[in-house]
Write a protein that holds these residues in place. Structure first.
Motif, short mmCIF file in Angstrom:
data_model
loop_
_atom_site.label_atom_id
_atom_site.label_comp_id
_atom_site.label_asym_id
_atom_site.label_seq_id
_atom_site.Cartn_x
_atom_site.Cartn_y
_atom_site.Cartn_z
N UNK A 88 24.57 45.93 40.83
CA UNK A 88 25.49 47.05 40.74
C UNK A 88 26.46 46.88 39.58
N UNK A 89 27.64 47.46 39.75
CA UNK A 89 28.67 47.38 38.73
C UNK A 89 29.25 45.97 38.69
N UNK A 90 29.61 45.53 37.48
CA UNK A 90 30.28 44.25 37.36
C UNK A 90 31.62 44.33 38.09
N UNK A 91 31.92 43.32 38.87
CA UNK A 91 33.13 43.33 39.68
C UNK A 91 34.36 43.15 38.80
N UNK A 92 35.49 43.63 39.30
CA UNK A 92 36.78 43.42 38.65
C UNK A 92 37.60 42.54 39.59
N UNK A 93 37.57 41.23 39.37
CA UNK A 93 38.26 40.32 40.30
C UNK A 93 39.78 40.39 40.14
N UNK A 94 40.49 40.25 41.25
CA UNK A 94 41.96 40.18 41.25
C UNK A 94 42.34 38.97 42.09
N UNK A 151 48.65 44.31 33.37
CA UNK A 151 48.19 45.49 32.64
C UNK A 151 47.42 45.12 31.37
N UNK A 152 47.64 43.91 30.87
CA UNK A 152 46.91 43.47 29.67
C UNK A 152 45.44 43.17 29.96
N UNK A 153 45.10 43.02 31.24
CA UNK A 153 43.76 42.55 31.61
C UNK A 153 43.13 43.52 32.63
N UNK A 154 42.75 44.70 32.16
CA UNK A 154 42.19 45.70 33.09
C UNK A 154 40.87 45.29 33.72
N UNK A 155 40.18 44.31 33.11
CA UNK A 155 38.89 43.87 33.67
C UNK A 155 39.04 42.74 34.68
N UNK A 208 38.40 42.37 28.91
CA UNK A 208 39.79 41.92 28.80
C UNK A 208 40.13 41.26 30.13
N UNK A 209 40.16 39.94 30.09
CA UNK A 209 40.16 39.16 31.33
C UNK A 209 41.11 37.98 31.20
N UNK A 210 41.88 37.73 32.25
CA UNK A 210 42.72 36.54 32.34
C UNK A 210 42.02 35.50 33.21
#
Length: 747
Positions: A88-94, A151-155, A208-210
Motif C-alpha cells: 500500500x502507501x508508504x507509512x508516515x511514522x510519528x 512541520x519541517x518533516x511532513x513525511x 523529508x524525514x527526521x
C-alpha cells in the motif's frame, strides 16, 4: 504488465524476490523461480549468488519466455504474484516520544540543530550529535526540538532507543534499519544487511524525514543509517562524542543557576522554591545542573518531610516507614546522588523491588517480571512499579512497560549487592528466568501442540490460558524480547539447563512468526549450553539444575539437546539469507552427528529434513529429495512402541509434503501432487490447521505452475482462512499477494 521477455524486467523481479527472502512470501517466490529455471534450462540450475549470477539467470528466463509461450505465461504469473517491498502507501511514522512539560533553556543546542536542519542541500548528510553526561537532558533536547519542528518533516519522524535490544546488549545498525523499514511500510524486509541499507536509502531518498537515534554507543552502530538524502535529518544522542562519526557537535551541559532555579520553580508551582538560601544552595550544588536531579529534588522541596535526610520519625503516620540504609558513597555524580535520595525515601517493599529488578538489563519490565524478581504477586508488583515510575526511578515506555536509566540501574545493582548479597541477587534473576521458561513453554505448547519436545517442562500438565494457537502466538511474540533476555541471563548465571529449554520454547514463534533474527542471540547461547552439558555428561560432572527439574548432564539426553539446539539455530540461519547458508549447513551436520551419538533416530531425521529444506532453498532438488528419503528411512526404522513412535506418522506426513515440493522442482508435477495430497489428507484428518494450510499452498502452487490458476485460487483461499485463525501473518503475506494477483487475472 511487465514484459516477461525483457531481461531488465526479469532482473528486477529477481532482485525484488532476493530482497524478500527473509519472509515466507520471498521464500515461496524464490522456490517458484527455481522450478521455472529448471524447466527453461532443462537441467538443475544452482540458485544464483550475487548480481552477476542473477543477470545470467534473468537472460536465460527472458530468452525462455521468448521461445516458449508456456514459459512466458509462468513468468508473467510470477510478475503478478511476486512479493512487493512496500504494502500500500508508504507509512508516515510519528514515533517521537512526548516532550517534557517543563523544558527549560537549552537555547544554544536548539539553535545549532535548527541551523543544521535548515542548511542548504549540498550532497552532505544532515547529521547532528547531541551529547552530554547521563541525566543532563540530551534526549529531552532532541525530542523537544523534533516536537517543535515537526512541520519541517511532513513525511514523518522515526525514533528508536538503541538500548531496546534483547536484554544483554544494544541494537546494531542493520537491526535498526529493519525496524525502521517496517515502520515505513515495508512488509518484505531483506535478509542481507547491505540490501536493507540500500532499500532504506531508496525509500527515504525523496522524503523529508527526521530520524532520532537515542543512546548511541558508537559510530559503527550509526553509520549504516546515514544517508545523503537532502530531506533526511539524522539526530544522534549519546553520552560522549563518537569517534569516527562526522556530525555537527551539539554539546549539552549543566543548567545554569538561573535556569536551574526556573526549572525548580516550575516543578514546585512557584516563582522560586520556598526554601531558605542555605537549603537552596545545597540543593543546587548537589544537583549540579542535572534536570533529572533537579526534578527529584523538587519532590523533596515540595514536601521536606519526605526527604531521606530529614531526621526524626514520620509525624503524620500516614505512609509506610522507609527502609534504613546508609547513603551511597558520594562520587559527585548528580544522577546517582539523586537516585540515592529517591531510593532512601522509598518504603522497604518498593526499595527491595527497585534493587532486584535491576540485576539484569531486562528490555521491558511489567508486573509479571517484577513479581517474579521480587518473589511477590502481580497484584503487589503493579502498585510498586507505579510508585517507582512516579518518583522518577523508572522510565515508562508507550507500551506501559518500564526501564531504568543506565546510571540509575547501576545504582540499583550496587544497592542490591550491598543489601541482598550474591545469593539474593542470583535468586532474583533465577526467579525471572523460571517465570519466562514457564510462560514460554505454556504458550509454545499451544502454538505447536503436535511437535515433539525434549524439555522436561513440556511433560508437566499445565495448559496455558489461551483460547487457540493464534492467541498463544501473539502472547509469546509480545514477550519475545524478555524471553530472549532470560536465555542470555541464564547463560551468564551458569544455568545451561534453562537456556536450552527457553530456546526450545521459541520454535513456534520462529516457524509461525518468522522471528529468526530476534531469537538468534538466544539460540547461539542454547548451542553453547547444550555443548557444555554434553561435556559434563562425558566427564561425569553434575549439571547445574536450574529450577526446571531436568537432569541433562550425565544422561543420553545431553547429545539430543545438542542436536535440537543446532537444528533450531540452523533453521534461523537459513531463513536469514544465503550468506548464512554455510553456517546453517555446518550446524545441521553437527545436529545429525549428535543424534547419531545419542542413538536418537527422530532427532537425526529432523536434522536431515532441515538440511533437505536448505537444499530446496538452494534449488538442489534431487539432493533435497534424497535427504527427505533418508530421513523417512530413519523414521520407518523406529519400532512400534519404541521411543518416538507416536511422533512418526506426523513426521512422515511432513516429509511427504517436502518430497512433493522437491518433485515439483524436478518437474514431475503429477508425482508432486500425489505426495502433497497424501500429506494434506493426514493433516486434515488430524485437525492440524497450520500444516493443512501449508500443504494446500504447495498444492495450489503446483496447480498454478501447471497452468491451472482457476484450480489454484480456491486452495489459496482455504489456506488463507486457516492461517488467519492461527495468526500466522508471516505466511499470510504471500497468500494475500497470490490471491490478489490471481483474482485480478485468473487466466
Amino acid at each position: 504488465m511487465l514484459d516477461p521477455t525483457s531481461t531488465t524486467a526479469v532482473m528486477g523481479l529477481l532482485g525484488t524476490v532476493t530482497m524478500s527472502m527473509a519472509t515466507e512470501a520471498g521464500k515461496r517466490a524464490w522456490e517458484s523461480i527455481g522450478v521455472l529455471a529448471r524447466r527453461v534450462a532443462g537441467r538443475e540450475m544452482p540458485a544464483p549468488a550475487g548480481a552477476e549470477a542473477r543477470g545470467e539467470l534473468a537472460a536465460l528466463l527472458a530468452d525462455g519466455a521468448r521461445r516458449n509461450p508456456e514459459h512466458a505465461r509462468a513468468l508473467a504469473t510470477l510478475f503478478r504474484t511476486a512479493p512487493g517491498q512496500v504494502s500500500g502507501e508508504i507509512a508516515i511514522p510519528r514515533q517521537l516520544p512526548t516532550t517534557v512539560r517543563f523544558f527549560t533553556d537549552r537555547q544554544e543546542p536548539l539553535k545549532r540543530l535548527t541551523r543544521e536542519a535548515a542548511r542548504k542541500a549540498d550532497g552532505l548528510p544532515r547529521v547532528a550529535l547531541v551529547y552530554g553526561q547521563s541525566g543532563i537532558g540530551t534526549s529531552a533536547v532532541a525530542v523537544h526540538w523534533g516536537s517543535v519542528n515537526g512541520h519541517r518533516f511532513p513525511d514523518g519522524q522515526l525514533y528508536l532507543d538503541l538500548r531496546s535490544g534483547s536484554g544483554a546488549g544494544i541494537l546494531d545498525g542493520p537491526a535498526v534499519i529493519r525496524r525502521f523499514l517496517r515502520k515505513l511500510g515495508v512488509t518484505d524486509v531483506p535478509p542481507a544487511a547491505d540490501d536493507c541499507a540500500d532499500l532504506y536509502r531508496s525509500i527515504v531518498a525523496d522524503r523529508r524525514l527526521l530520524v532520532v537515534l537515542d543512546h548511541a554507543r558508537s559510530a559503527a552502530q550509526i553509520r549504516p543509517l546515514l544517508t545523503s538524502a537532502p530531506g533526511v535529518f539524522t539526530l544522534v544522542v549519546a553520552r560522549r562524542p563518537l569517534s569516527g562519526l562526522d556530525a555537527v557537535p551539539v554539546p549539552v551541559g549543566p543548567l545554569a543557576r538561573k535556569d536551574a532555579l526556573a526549572l525548580l520553580g516550575r516543578l514546585t508551582g512557584t516563582r522560586r522554591p520556598s526554601a531558605d538560601e542555605a537549603v537552596l544552595q545545597d540543593v543546587l550544588s548537589r544537583c549540579g545542573g542535572s534536570p533529572f536531579a533537579l526534578r527529584s529534588a523538587a519532590t523533596f522541596l515540595a514536601d521536606p518531610s519526605h526527604h531521606p535526610r530529614q531526621d526524626g520519625p514520620d509525624a503524620t503516620g500516614d505512609r509506610p516507614a522507609r527502609h534504613q540504609e546508609p547513603a551511597l558513597r558520594d562520587d559527585g555524580n548528580p544522577v546517582r546522588a539523586a537516585a540515592d535520595d529517591l531510593y532512601r525515601a522509598l518504603p522497604a517493599d518498593a526499595a527491595r523491588l527497585y534493587r532486584l529488578m535491576a540485576l539484569w538489563p531486562w528490555p521491558a519490565i511489567g508486573p509479571a517480571q517484577a513479581a517474579a524478581a521480587g518473589g511477590i504477586t502481580e497484584a503487589e508488583a503493579g502498585p510498586l512499579l507505579a510508585d517507582l515510575a512516579a518518583c522518577g526511578l523508572l522510565e515508562t515506555a508507550d507500551s506501559g512497560r518500564h526501564h531504568y536509566r543506565p546510571l540509575v540501574r547501576q545504582h540499583a545493582e550496587e544497592a542490591a549487592a550491598r543489601q541482598d548479597g550474591p545469593a539474593g541477587c542470583s535468586a532474583a534473576v533465577a526467579r525471572v528466568v523460571s517465570w519466562a521458561l514457564r510462560f514460554a513453554v505454556r504458550a509454545d505448547r499451544t502454538v505447536l501442540p503436535q511437535r515433539w519436545q525434549l524439555g522436561p517442562r513440556y511433560t508437566q500438565p499445565e495448559p496455558g490460558p489461551y483460547a487457540n494457537a493464534g492467541v498463544a502466538l501473539a502472547a509469546i511474540d509480545a514477550e519475545l524480547p524478555t524471553i530472549v533476555a532470560a536465555a542470555l541471563a541464564a547463560d551468564e548465571y551458569g544455568d545451561p539447563d534453562s537456556v536450552w529449554q527457553l530456546c526450545e520454547a521459541l520454535w513456534g514463534v520462529q516457524l509461525k512468526a518468522g522471528r529468526h533474527e530476534e531469537v538468534l542471540p538466544a539460540l547461539r547461547a542454547g548451542v553453547r549450553a547444550a555443548q557444555a552439558l554434553e561435556t559434563e555428561s562425558a566427564t561425569g560432572a553434575a549439571a547445574p539444575g536450574g529450577e526446571s527439574g531436568s537432569a541433562v548432564g550425565g544422561s543420553p539426553l545431553a547429545a539430543r539437546v545438542v542436536s535440537r539446539m543446532h537444528t533450531q539455530l540452523a533453521l534461523a540461519l537459513q531463513e536469514l539469507g544465503p550468506d548464512r547458508y554455510a553456517e546453517a549447513e555446518t550446524a545441521l551436520r553437527s545436529a545429525a552427528e549428535a543424534s547419531q551419538r545419542a542413538g536418537h533416530l527422530l532427532g537425526r531425521a529432523t536434522a536431515l529434513e532441515t538440511l533437505g529444506l536448505l537444499r530446496l532453498r538452494q534449488w538442489r532438488h534431487q539432493e533435497a529429495y534424497d535427504l527427505f528419503d533418508e530421513a523417512d528411512g530413519l523414521l520407518v526404522a523406529i519400532p512400534d512402541g519404541g521411543e518416538g513412535a507416536a511422533d512418526v506418522p506426523r513426521a512422515r506426513a511432513l516429509l511427504e509434503r517436502h518430497r512433493g515440493r522437491a518433485l515439483r522442482g524436478l518437474g514431475d508435477r503429477d508425482a508432486a501432487a500425489a505426495r502433497l495430497e497424501r500429506a494434506l489428507r493426514y493433516f486434515r484428518d488430524t485437525g492440524e490447521d497450520y500444516n493443512t494450510a501449508r500443504a494446500l499452498t504447495d498444492l495450489a502452487e503446483t496447480r498454478l505452475e501447471a497452468g491451472h490458476p482457476a484450480e489454484a485460487l480456491p486452495l489459496f483461499e482455504e489456506a488463507a482462512g486457516l492461517l488467519a485463525g492461527e495468526h500466522a501473518d508471516f505466511h499470510l503475506i504471500r497468500l494475500r499477494e497470490l490471491r490478489e494477483g490471481l483474482a485480478a487475472d485468473p487466466e
